[in-house]
Motif scaffolding. Structure first.
Motif, mmCIF file in Angstrom:
data_model
loop_
_atom_site.group_PDB
_atom_site.id
_atom_site.type_symbol
_atom_site.label_atom_id
_atom_site.label_comp_id
_atom_site.label_asym_id
_atom_site.label_seq_id
_atom_site.Cartn_x
_atom_site.Cartn_y
_atom_site.Cartn_z
ATOM 1 N N ALA A 226 -0.063 -29.989 -42.024
ATOM 2 C CA ALA A 226 -1.378 -29.116 -41.610
ATOM 3 C C ALA A 226 -1.614 -29.275 -39.893
ATOM 4 O O ALA A 226 -1.646 -30.278 -39.650
ATOM 5 N N GLY A 227 -2.339 -28.275 -39.782
ATOM 6 C CA GLY A 227 -2.777 -28.373 -38.183
ATOM 7 C C GLY A 227 -2.703 -27.094 -37.618
ATOM 8 O O GLY A 227 -2.877 -26.952 -36.304
ATOM 9 N N GLY A 228 -2.010 -26.035 -37.960
ATOM 10 C CA GLY A 228 -1.695 -24.567 -37.486
ATOM 11 C C GLY A 228 -0.897 -24.468 -36.453
ATOM 12 O O GLY A 228 0.373 -25.202 -36.659
ATOM 13 N N ALA A 229 -0.990 -23.512 -35.603
ATOM 14 C CA ALA A 229 0.219 -23.016 -34.959
ATOM 15 C C ALA A 229 0.735 -23.799 -33.921
ATOM 16 O O ALA A 229 1.736 -24.224 -33.626
ATOM 17 N N GLN A 230 -0.356 -24.832 -33.491
ATOM 18 C CA GLN A 230 0.092 -25.823 -32.240
ATOM 19 C C GLN A 230 0.704 -27.032 -32.695
ATOM 20 O O GLN A 230 1.936 -27.182 -32.059
ATOM 21 N N ASN A 231 0.502 -27.366 -34.021
ATOM 22 C CA ASN A 231 1.289 -28.302 -34.721
ATOM 23 C C ASN A 231 2.750 -28.060 -34.729
ATOM 24 O O ASN A 231 3.684 -28.723 -34.566
ATOM 25 N N ARG A 232 2.907 -26.651 -35.315
ATOM 26 C CA ARG A 232 4.457 -26.401 -35.598
ATOM 27 C C ARG A 232 5.212 -26.050 -34.349
ATOM 28 O O ARG A 232 6.451 -26.322 -34.121
ATOM 29 N N ALA A 233 4.349 -25.638 -33.319
ATOM 30 C CA ALA A 233 4.997 -25.519 -31.907
ATOM 31 C C ALA A 233 5.396 -26.842 -31.302
ATOM 32 O O ALA A 233 6.650 -26.865 -30.947
ATOM 33 N N ASP A 234 4.532 -27.913 -31.338
ATOM 34 C CA ASP A 234 4.844 -29.092 -30.911
ATOM 35 C C ASP A 234 5.860 -29.751 -31.692
ATOM 36 O O ASP A 234 6.832 -30.665 -31.140
ATOM 37 N N ALA A 235 6.159 -29.306 -32.976
ATOM 38 C CA ALA A 235 7.266 -30.080 -33.825
ATOM 39 C C ALA A 235 8.723 -29.830 -33.467
ATOM 40 O O ALA A 235 9.591 -30.235 -33.528
ATOM 41 N N VAL A 236 8.650 -28.489 -32.979
ATOM 42 C CA VAL A 236 10.169 -28.076 -32.401
ATOM 43 C C VAL A 236 10.004 -27.953 -31.046
ATOM 44 O O VAL A 236 11.567 -27.750 -30.377
ATOM 45 N N THR A 237 9.071 -28.129 -29.960
ATOM 46 C CA THR A 237 9.167 -28.348 -28.656
ATOM 47 C C THR A 237 9.933 -29.364 -28.097
ATOM 48 O O THR A 237 9.247 -30.459 -28.399
ATOM 49 N N GLY A 238 10.719 -29.131 -27.177
ATOM 50 C CA GLY A 238 11.257 -30.485 -26.547
ATOM 51 C C GLY A 238 12.776 -30.219 -26.223
ATOM 52 O O GLY A 238 13.383 -29.214 -26.302
ATOM 53 N N THR A 239 13.221 -31.381 -25.711
ATOM 54 C CA THR A 239 14.857 -31.312 -25.573
ATOM 55 C C THR A 239 15.562 -32.107 -26.735
ATOM 56 O O THR A 239 15.120 -33.176 -26.881
ATOM 57 N N TRP A 240 16.712 -31.419 -27.422
ATOM 58 C CA TRP A 240 17.126 -32.001 -28.391
ATOM 59 C C TRP A 240 18.609 -32.348 -28.220
ATOM 60 O O TRP A 240 19.467 -31.594 -27.712
ATOM 61 N N THR A 241 19.092 -33.490 -28.815
ATOM 62 C CA THR A 241 20.341 -34.017 -28.356
ATOM 63 C C THR A 241 21.097 -34.470 -29.584
ATOM 64 O O THR A 241 20.487 -34.992 -30.627
#
Length: 323
Positions: free
Chosen positions: A26-41
């Protein structure tokens, strides 16, 4: 064994993409955005409950930057980083993907929405190299966090003669950013398609003093045409060059391999009319400008020069109808 992933092949119209089961805290839109934001290898970890993909489903790496009502997706495609910014309301965004050398770019349309606790990315259409109508697609991908600081991306792997099977790749967050997209050329591009050069294909030949100049251009196909030029002194070849013109970055690019050099030089079209085309590369030593002009008698004049017009050299060649 040759394998392909449905969502990596635009001509395939179906894709089911899921991710490893995981619920965002839980934590709203910012949490879900942070969870997928970044560079992924991509990493060698085996996904739970599904067959590992033999090669990374979304390529070796990709980047996501989700802020507010938009998301930016970066992907290396054929050696170039392609970036697309897409609203998170289902409105399509578009981008051009680098094709193979001497082929025109293809254009893709994608949407992004939050769905089922993750980010749904759907390819809705494409325009093939060379233009034409938008071909509708429905190729969906759903990115959701996996265990720990990972994303698990699942797709369907198609193998010749067999039904597609689900496979997945685990991606882990990386601190190494992806390379920036290639810079825009430092010239003003002319808006044009390869069809405006329909007068160029054919075999051309002429004399320039003691030299015989030849150029051969193929018919237009796949948003491009290929050419070959050579210079003869009597019957001895003294120079040759492989060239092509292709639709790239929303304009036309002239690519040259003089004497089959391993690294080509690119010139961008800055002026296109019904009877002429001018390509420029101010950063090149010489030539910096290449111009083709179809003269009223049907012959072809080729001129090379520096950007300021100095050191200009021109020759005229005739079209050979039966060669």
């Amino acid at each position: 064994m040759r394998v392909r992933y449905w969502f990596m092949r635009p001509a395939i119209l179906a894709l089911g993409v899921l991710a490893a089961a995981h619920t965002l805290s839980a934590g709203g839109a910012q949490n879900r955005a942070d969870a997928v934001t970044g560079t992924w290898t991509a990493v060698a970890e085996a996904p739970q409950g599904i067959r590992p993909a033999p090669s990374p489903v979304l390529g070796p790496s990709f980047g996501l930057d989700v802020t507010g009502t938009r998301a930016v997706l970066r992907r290396p495609i054929r050696g170039e980083t392609v970036e697309v910014s897409i609203p998170l309301d289902g409105t399509p965004g578009s981008y051009r993907a680098a094709a193979r050398p001497c082929e025109g770019d293809q254009q893709y349309f994608e949407t992004m929405v939050w769905e089922d606790g993750g980010l749904a990315i759907t390819r809705t259409g494409m325009i093939l190299a060379g233009g034409g109508p938008i071909r509708p697609l429905d190729v969906k991908l759903l990115v959701r966090p996996g265990p720990g600081d990972t994303l698990v991306v699942e797709g369907r792997m198609a193998q010749r003669g067999a039904e597609p099977v689900p496979v997945a790749t685990v991606y882990r967050r990386s601190l190494t950013p992806l390379p920036d997209p290639p810079p825009r050329p430092d010239v003003r591009l002319a808006a044009a398609t390869i069809a405006t050069l329909a007068w160029l294909p054919g075999t051309w030949s002429g004399l320039n003093g003691p030299l015989t100049i030849e150029e051969r251009w193929t018919p237009i196909a796949s948003g491009a045409m290929q050419g070959m030029g050579r210079t003869l002194r009597e019957h001895t070849q003294v120079a040759f060059e492989f060239v092509c013109v292709s639709e790239r970055h929303g304009g036309l690019v002239y690519t040259a391999w003089p004497s089959a050099r391993p690294t080509p030089t690119h010139f961008h079209a800055t002026s296109v009319t019904t009877d002429s085309v001018t390509f420029e590369n101010p950063a090149h030593d010489f030539p910096q400008v290449i111009r083709y002009t179809r003269l009223p008698d049907g012959s072809l004049q080729t001129t090379i020069s520096a950007t300021d017009g100095s050191r200009a050299q021109s020759f005229t060649i005739q079209k050979l109808e039966h060669r």
